[in-house]
Design a protein around this motif. Structure first.
Motif, short mmCIF file in Angstrom:
data_model
loop_
_atom_site.label_atom_id
_atom_site.label_comp_id
_atom_site.label_asym_id
_atom_site.label_seq_id
_atom_site.Cartn_x
_atom_site.Cartn_y
_atom_site.Cartn_z
N VAL A 258 48.38 51.40 34.06
CA VAL A 258 48.80 50.05 34.48
C VAL A 258 47.64 49.38 35.22
O VAL A 258 47.31 48.21 34.97
CB VAL A 258 50.06 50.12 35.37
CG1 VAL A 258 50.36 48.75 35.97
CG2 VAL A 258 51.26 50.61 34.56
N LEU B 28 45.04 48.23 32.84
CA LEU B 28 45.49 47.07 32.06
C LEU B 28 45.41 45.80 32.90
O LEU B 28 44.92 44.76 32.45
CB LEU B 28 46.93 47.30 31.58
CG LEU B 28 47.48 46.26 30.61
CD1 LEU B 28 46.82 46.40 29.26
CD2 LEU B 28 49.00 46.40 30.47
N VAL B 29 45.90 45.92 34.14
CA VAL B 29 45.88 44.75 35.04
C VAL B 29 44.43 44.32 35.26
O VAL B 29 44.11 43.13 35.18
CB VAL B 29 46.57 45.07 36.38
CG1 VAL B 29 46.31 43.97 37.40
CG2 VAL B 29 48.08 45.25 36.17
N HIS C 152 42.89 42.35 32.61
CA HIS C 152 43.44 41.01 32.41
C HIS C 152 43.24 40.10 33.62
O HIS C 152 43.66 38.96 33.60
CB HIS C 152 44.93 41.08 32.09
CG HIS C 152 45.20 41.51 30.68
ND1 HIS C 152 45.31 40.62 29.64
CD2 HIS C 152 45.36 42.74 30.15
CE1 HIS C 152 45.54 41.30 28.53
NE2 HIS C 152 45.56 42.58 28.80
N THR C 153 42.69 40.66 34.69
CA THR C 153 42.55 39.86 35.90
C THR C 153 41.25 39.08 35.85
O THR C 153 40.18 39.67 35.78
CB THR C 153 42.59 40.75 37.16
OG1 THR C 153 43.79 41.51 37.10
CG2 THR C 153 42.60 39.90 38.42
N PRO C 154 41.35 37.74 35.86
CA PRO C 154 40.13 36.95 35.83
C PRO C 154 39.37 37.08 37.15
O PRO C 154 39.95 37.44 38.18
CB PRO C 154 40.65 35.53 35.65
CG PRO C 154 42.10 35.56 35.97
CD PRO C 154 42.57 36.97 35.97
N LYS D 88 40.80 33.66 41.06
CA LYS D 88 42.25 33.54 41.05
C LYS D 88 42.63 32.40 40.10
O LYS D 88 42.17 31.28 40.25
CB LYS D 88 42.73 33.24 42.47
CG LYS D 88 44.15 33.64 42.69
CD LYS D 88 44.57 33.46 44.13
CE LYS D 88 46.09 33.46 44.16
NZ LYS D 88 46.64 33.22 45.46
N PRO D 89 43.48 32.69 39.13
CA PRO D 89 43.78 31.65 38.14
C PRO D 89 44.58 30.50 38.77
O PRO D 89 45.33 30.69 39.71
CB PRO D 89 44.60 32.37 37.08
CG PRO D 89 45.13 33.59 37.75
CD PRO D 89 44.20 33.94 38.86
N ASP D 90 44.38 29.33 38.20
CA ASP D 90 45.05 28.12 38.68
C ASP D 90 46.49 28.11 38.18
O ASP D 90 46.74 28.08 36.97
CB ASP D 90 44.27 26.92 38.13
CG ASP D 90 44.86 25.60 38.61
OD1 ASP D 90 45.90 25.64 39.29
OD2 ASP D 90 44.26 24.56 38.29
#
Ligand code: TPP
Ligand code: SF4
Ligand code: MG
Lengths: 624, 340
Positions: free
Chosen positions: B312, B315-316, B319-321, B324-326
């Motif tokens: 997990v 995977l996270v 996928h973590t940009p 911090k995504p808007d």
């Protein structure tokens, strides 16, 4: 993000009959793609600037035998130049892709309404499967309606014959042919759907081209054919809609975004644990895609595990969220008690469906209010909120996160199958307009024990493993008020029970006073609703107020605790009517709390209230 | 400059709480508690980073007595709670303590999935072959014919073998110990702790009040040497007072059999050598029952694989940009339109 402007000018409105609103129902076999068709019609209608509301109504069977009445899948949309609050009562136009669809849906069509039927699917076998002895399209039984009977199957085959698709694939374009036809009837732009088809079938350009060709062909036929007497094109003006950027949302989507918005505002991770069940699974699907927004989803082995994993996550400093429908919520009950007694934040979403037991999984109901408010062993209070519409799910979810964290308590969010699947246009909010949700993890070992409380909210401290000096041990056994250690002391249990009650009751001070949606704050009759009855109640009350009746609409978001002023508000009315899609639940809680003579109006058919049903009940009380 | 002071070395006593221990006098749980506290000191566990999670039962009282973080959940559900906790904070060092009823009756489903997923934690099953807390009813590990308040004529159903169940569920670490064997138990627990993934340890625990002496057939002084075998990776599977007995694989029946070295032409070379990475050997060992075969103790199986929480986390991470995504962007993804 794509901003679709109105590229193609719809056909001249002056040659069309202008109507304020219209209700269209697409009905066909499960395999006919009616949900997709409805979804596209919804988008095109939103782009045309109408307000709208939809109601997808599909069978429980994944692949019901073709042509049967129980395999009928329908999609209803109500749209207009005025504010639209429900998916509509009776429909103006019925699209019947086969005899079974006609049989199931005809009863809902207005007298004089338009039927568009595919004669190519009305063969003898098809008729027999639907239980018709003779062909209703030919035997005169549809007198009183306007029938547009077309061999859509054949026309579709012709339209796509040059694309090289197999017969089976070609026939699958029937729904787009029909959509093109209906697009012309209401002057809708085809371009967004064409774009969507091209994107959807990116790997099969031939299939995309065939679908577009079918849609265009349907549109052309509508434009050029001689329509039967009394059938013509319509025009619906754009609604007066507040400026903003819009999208359509279903309740399940808005709820997923709202929960994620809540943990975003709190700046903590969400651990969402769930076990699939209709109609709750959509939330699991939506949140699973939000892995890049600090959301971890966990498909547990059952609902008990899901609830317990959520509690474990909250103990660990994330926000644990779990979701299910009635039968699954029942399994979570013991775990929710653990969250209440260990005073951890937790959100439990219940997408209500018709019951008891398996009931009617794809049909909507509001019959789990008792379960949420009262359905646990022992004195175990928690907070209950209810969403009234798809878009409202967003704000309710954020409110649930705020209360769960601020009060260290489980919070129930009640939604239902109707809200979850229904779509409406949504003026997309700016997340920066929402207040941050403060999270105060305890770090100071000085004077610490795990049941230290905030004087004001009575919430206990949130002390998470990993913090030096705050090691502590808690569990479901009663804890001492002053140390958090195990305690069987009688006086202490009384005090802890009282405190748990006072904490939840105190939330009432932290929520807005109950307002009146429509009408006066006192008078002859208050109609009190909660959840998805919002649409029909508000339309019924507005209609009757326009006719001079003294009726008001009150709609509850906070089901437990109630807003502080609710009792006084209700006492200002001579009569209180509580429409619910259950056998009478909120009505009894109101009666018990406030000793008001509230009466129920109850419907448990798996279908939402019709406006007329509520109007009739109001009239019966006011016109004596 | 930051001076990093090495954490002080803690002793077993540092892991004891001020709570009065409420087990019956003579209960095997005391010995296990002692063994665990010693292990925690031995491995240099950090109290702030360690969590003991339990279900319900006598065994499940355990967390109250260990000075770390602790959570006493509900009957059978500790594995699920612990999985959620690990998803919230994968850096925590989690121990789950459970009884035979908690783990294999009401919680059997959760234990199965915990093992299958291979969540990184230590799972200790205190097997006393009885429901202690509810006053002595038979349990899923009780032997057939067990007389208890709910089975006055003797129990009828077949017992489950905890270790065989664990192996069947896909556990990658399976070990066994005995409450009273303080020389052996901490070593097994330390091995469990060192293993990444779910480490399943069955501990035979004497319930003094409701099932006293139930393990005497292999723990009794006079029989222990002949009825127990302590397995060690890479060493021949021998036992008996002078190590004269051994386990041999019968290649005809694909079963283990007890042989005596020097008798009937048996030599040391005939004795099977323990390979803890071999699941077949582990399964054969887990199935052994007295009196015909000794009870296998120690690390029966250890074959590390990726843990669920690691997967997990990976995977996270993937996928973590970077930034911090808007959130506003998320809400506006897909089809939108503007009304002026
Ligand atoms: C939902 C639920 N059902 C039943 C019980 C009663 N109960 C508590 S402990 C227990 C059995 C415990 O046996 P075991 O797990 O072997 O633990 P031991 O007491 O032997 O250590 C039972 C049936 C409970 N606490 N919760
Ligand atoms: S009942 Fe048995 S297991 Fe429970 S504390 Fe007493 S001796 Fe120990
Ligand atoms: Mg037991």
């Amino acid at each position: 993000m794509s901003n679709t402007a109105l590229a193609e000018k719809p056909t001249d409105p002056s040659q069309r009959e202008t109507v304020e609103s219209a209700v269209v129902r697409f009905a066909g076999d499960s395999g006919d793609g009616m949900q997709l068709t409805g979804g596209q019609f919804t988008l095109a209608t939103a782009f045309a600037g109408n307000d709208l509301s939809t109601f997808p109504d599909f069978p429980a069977e994944i692949r019901a035998p073709a042509g049967t009445t129980f395999g009928v899948s329908s999609f209803q949309i109500n749209f207009g130049s005025r504010v639209i609050k429900t998916a509509g009562d009776a429909f103006d136009m019925l699209i019947a892709m086969n005899p079974a669809a006609l049989k199931v849906e005809l009863g809902g069509l207005k007298q004089g309404g338009v039927i568009i039927a595919d004669t190519g699917s009305f063969g003898e076998r098809d008729l027999r499967k639907a239980g018709y002895d003779s062909n209703p399209l030919e035997d005169g039984s549809l007198q009183g309606y306007h029938l547009v009977a077309l061999d859509i199957s054949k026309l579709t085959m012709e339209a796509v014959k040059d694309t090289g698709l197999s017969k089976q694939e070609a026939l699958r374009c029937k729904n787009m042919w029909t959509l093109g036809f209906v697009y012309w009837m209401y002057g809708r732009d085809r371009k967004p759907t064409a774009d969507w088809l091209i994107a959807k079938f990116g790997k099969r350009p031939d299939v995309a081209a065939a679908n577009v060709a079918a849609m265009d062909a349907g549109h052309t036929v509508a434009e050029t054919m001689e329509l039967p007497d009394g059938v013509h094109g319509f025009h619906v003006d754009a609604a007066d809609i507040a400026p903003g950027t819009y999208r359509t949302v279903t309740g399940a989507e808005a709820l997923a975004w709202g929960l994620a918005a809540g943990t975003h505002l709190a700046d903590i991770k969400m651990v969402f644990a769930s076990y699939p069940i209709t109609p709750a699974s959509q939330l699991l699907h939506s949140l699973s895609k939000m892995i890049d927004h600090n959301v971890v989803t966990f498909q547990a082995e059952d609902e008990i595990a899901a609830a317990c994993a959520a509690i474990g996550a909250s103990f660990g400093g994330s926000l644990g969220v779990t979701s299910s429908s009635g039968p699954g919520i029942a399994l979570k009950t013991e775990a929710i008690g653990l969250a209440i007694s260990t005073e951890l934040p937790m959100i439990i979403v219940n997408s209500q469906r018709a019951g008891p037991s398996t009931g009617m999984p794809t049909k909507t109901e509001q019959s789990d209010l008792y379960q949420a408010v009262l359905g646990r062993n022992a004195d175990s209070p928690l907070c209950v909120l209810a969403a009234r519409s798809p878009a409202d799910c967003f704000d309710v979810a954020i409110e649930a996160v705020r209360i769960a964290i601020k009060y260290m308590t489980p919070v129930f969010v009640l939604t239902d199958g109707y809200i979850g699947n229904a779509a409406e246009p949504w003026n997309i909010p700016d997340i920066n307009d929402y207040a941050k949700i403060p999270v105060n993890f305890r770090t100071d070992p000085e004077g610490f024990h795990p049941f230290l409380r905030d004087d004001d909210t009575l919430a206990r401290v949130w002390a998470v493993p990993g913090t030096p000096g705050l090691e502590h041990r808690i569990g479901g056994i009663e804890r001492d008020y002053d140390s958090g250690n195990i305690s069987y002391d009688p006086g202490n249990h009384q005090k802890m029970t009282d405190t748990r009650f006072a904490k939840i009751a105190g939330i009432a001070k932290d929520i807005p006073d109950q307002g009146v949606e429509d009408g006066n704050t006192s008078g002859k009759l208050a109609v009190v609703g909660w959840g998805s009855t919002y649409g029909p109640i508000s339309r019924a009350v507005a209609n009757l107020r326009a006719q001079g009746l003294d009726v008001s609409h009150i709609h509850l978001r906070h089901i437990w605790p109630f807003p502080e002023n609710l009792g006084d508000l209700l006492k200002g009315f001579e009569q209180v009517l509580v429409p619910e899609m259950n056998h009478g639940q909120l009505v009894n809680v109101l009666r018990a709390e406030y000793l008001v003579p509230a009466e129920g109006l109850n419907k448990v058919s798996g279908q939402p209230f019709k406006i007329i049903e509520i109007e009739d009940a109001i009239r019966a009380r006011l016109e004596t | 400059m930051n001076v990093v002071t090495p954490p002080e070395k803690l002793t077993p006593k540092d892991f004891a709480t001020d709570q009065e221990v409420r087990w019956c006098p003579g209960c095997g749980d005391y010995a296990i508690l002692k063994g665990v506290q010693k292990t925690l000191a031995d491995i240099g566990a950090r109290p702030e980073n360690t969590v003991f999670v339990s279900g319900i039962g006598c065994a499940a009282r355990f967390p109250y007595y260990v000075k770390t973080y602790g959570f006493h959940t509900i009957h059978g559900r500790a594995p699920a709670f612990a999985t959620g906790l690990k998803l919230a904070n994968p850096d925590l060092d989690i121990w789950v303590v459970s009884g035979d009823g908690d783990a294999l009756s009401i919680g059997g489903n959760h234990l199965f999935h915990l093992l299958r997923r291979n969540v990184d934690l230590q799972f200790l099953l205190f097997n006393n072959e009885i429901y202690g807390l509810t006053k002595g009813q038979y349990s899923p590990t009780s032997r057939q014919g067990t007389r208890s308040p709910s089975t006055p004529w003797g129990s009828l159903d077949n017992p489950a073998s905890a270790a065989v169940f664990a192996l069947g569920a896909g556990a990658r670490f399976v070990a066994r110990g005995i409450d009273s064997n303080q020389k052996h138990l901490p070593g097994v627990l330390a091995r469990a702790h060192a293993h990444k993934g779910t480490s399943f340890v069955e501990i035979f625990q004497n319930c003094k009040v409701y099932n006293d002496g139930v393990f005497e057939n292999f723990t009794g002084r006079d029989v222990a040497a002949d009825q127990q075998i302590y397995v060690e990776h890479g060493k021949p599977l021998t036992f008996g007072k002078d190590g004269e007995k051994g386990l041999r694989l019968n290649t005809q029946t694909l079963a283990l059999e007890t042989v005596v070295i020097g008798e009937n032409g048996v030599t040391e070379a005939d004795i099977l050598v323990h390979d803890e990475t071999n699941k077949m050997i582990a399964t054969l060992l887990a199935h052994m029952d007295p009196p015909t075969m000794p009870v296998a103790l120690g690390v029966l199986y250890c074959a590390p694989g990726q843990s669920y929480d690691d997967e997990v986390t990976d995977l996270v991470r993937s996928h973590t940009p970077a930034e911090k995504p808007d959130f506003n962007k998320l809400l506006r993804a897909g089809r939108t339109w503007t009304v002026d």
